[in-house]
Scaffold this active site. Sequence first.
Site, mmCIF file in Angstrom:
data_model
loop_
_atom_site.group_PDB
_atom_site.id
_atom_site.type_symbol
_atom_site.label_atom_id
_atom_site.label_comp_id
_atom_site.label_asym_id
_atom_site.label_seq_id
_atom_site.Cartn_x
_atom_site.Cartn_y
_atom_site.Cartn_z
ATOM 1 N N GLU A 94 48.583 44.377 40.789
ATOM 2 C CA GLU A 94 49.739 43.504 40.958
ATOM 3 C C GLU A 94 49.546 42.127 40.336
ATOM 4 O O GLU A 94 50.500 41.350 40.231
ATOM 5 C CB GLU A 94 50.059 43.365 42.447
ATOM 6 C CG GLU A 94 50.615 44.663 43.040
ATOM 7 C CD GLU A 94 50.879 44.577 44.531
ATOM 8 O OE1 GLU A 94 50.321 43.670 45.169
ATOM 9 O OE2 GLU A 94 51.629 45.424 45.038
ATOM 10 N N GLU A 125 32.006 58.737 47.954
ATOM 11 C CA GLU A 125 31.564 57.409 48.377
ATOM 12 C C GLU A 125 30.101 57.377 48.790
ATOM 13 O O GLU A 125 29.551 56.322 49.051
ATOM 14 C CB GLU A 125 32.412 56.922 49.553
ATOM 15 C CG GLU A 125 32.160 57.665 50.850
ATOM 16 C CD GLU A 125 33.070 57.173 51.976
ATOM 17 O OE1 GLU A 125 32.531 56.976 53.077
ATOM 18 O OE2 GLU A 125 34.272 57.009 51.761
#
Length: 311
Positions: A94, A125
């Site tokens: 953004e 992960e």
Amino acid sequence: MIVNSALNVDPADRGHLLTEQANPRSAQLDQLSSLELVDLFNQEDQRTLEAIAGARDALAAAIDAATEALRQGGRLFYVGAGTSGRLGVLDAAECPPTFCTPPDLVQGIIAGGAGALVKSSEGLEDVAEDGAAAIAQRNVQAQDVVVGITAGGTTPYVQGAIAAARDRGATTVLIACVPADQVPTEAAIDIRLLVGPELLAGSTRLKAGTVTKMALNILSTGVMVRLGKVYGNRMVDVAVTNTKLRDRALRILCDLTDLDRPAAAALLDRSNQQVKLALMMHLGQLDAEAASERLAQHQGRLRPALEVGEL
């Protein structure tokens, strides 16, 4: 070899982490009505505001460190897995439309890559070396800032990335939702967002995810404000790339000048769709070239550039 105290948490002990504990206030969660569920979630979400307030000093330190790094030509990286990784990628994505930053200035790194954004890849992960490899792949340097995001604090991918970034001299930041005494860190800046156990035990996409998004909002927006990409409370570096954003740009120009909409549109076109430049041209009574030079002299910060013209 990646070594970090957070990686050495015994799996049998992870149930004691704050993010994994059962919340006594939701012990009867499966028996609540829809309205009661909404009310309980609303009550619990108040804790996110308290957590942000409790981390205010660390958040401010992160803003200062990232601002200085970017001023010196560095970059800001977010690193996470699962929900934490997605939130980092979202915040980074953004920045270009909101602040007209280059795509590589703020980057989100998620375990599993782009595919993990839409499909759960939580198993990825668990490898610290993969986090370290992601740091090496992006050639992280001493002038960069790396923010590791991990609700429970123990994610090996994130800890591996932080350790590798630290070894390269980069400034490191940890954002976690567990106390430091449960999972210590060697990151330079330690942001702890203590929202307590989730209503659905262990589901850190809930309060932990919400408070993490809040912290990232504050961090990235704070950095861009400090870099001069905001004038008053207007996003004067907004990228005019579609109808909605052009409308926003025109409203900014009309609100901050004495121009009507057609005149603002003409000014925006003369500035090559750059709101800040348009404001510098109009308020400073300069042509595009001179306005651009004035802004460059003040590192793109509109207010000090205008103040010079008033002397």
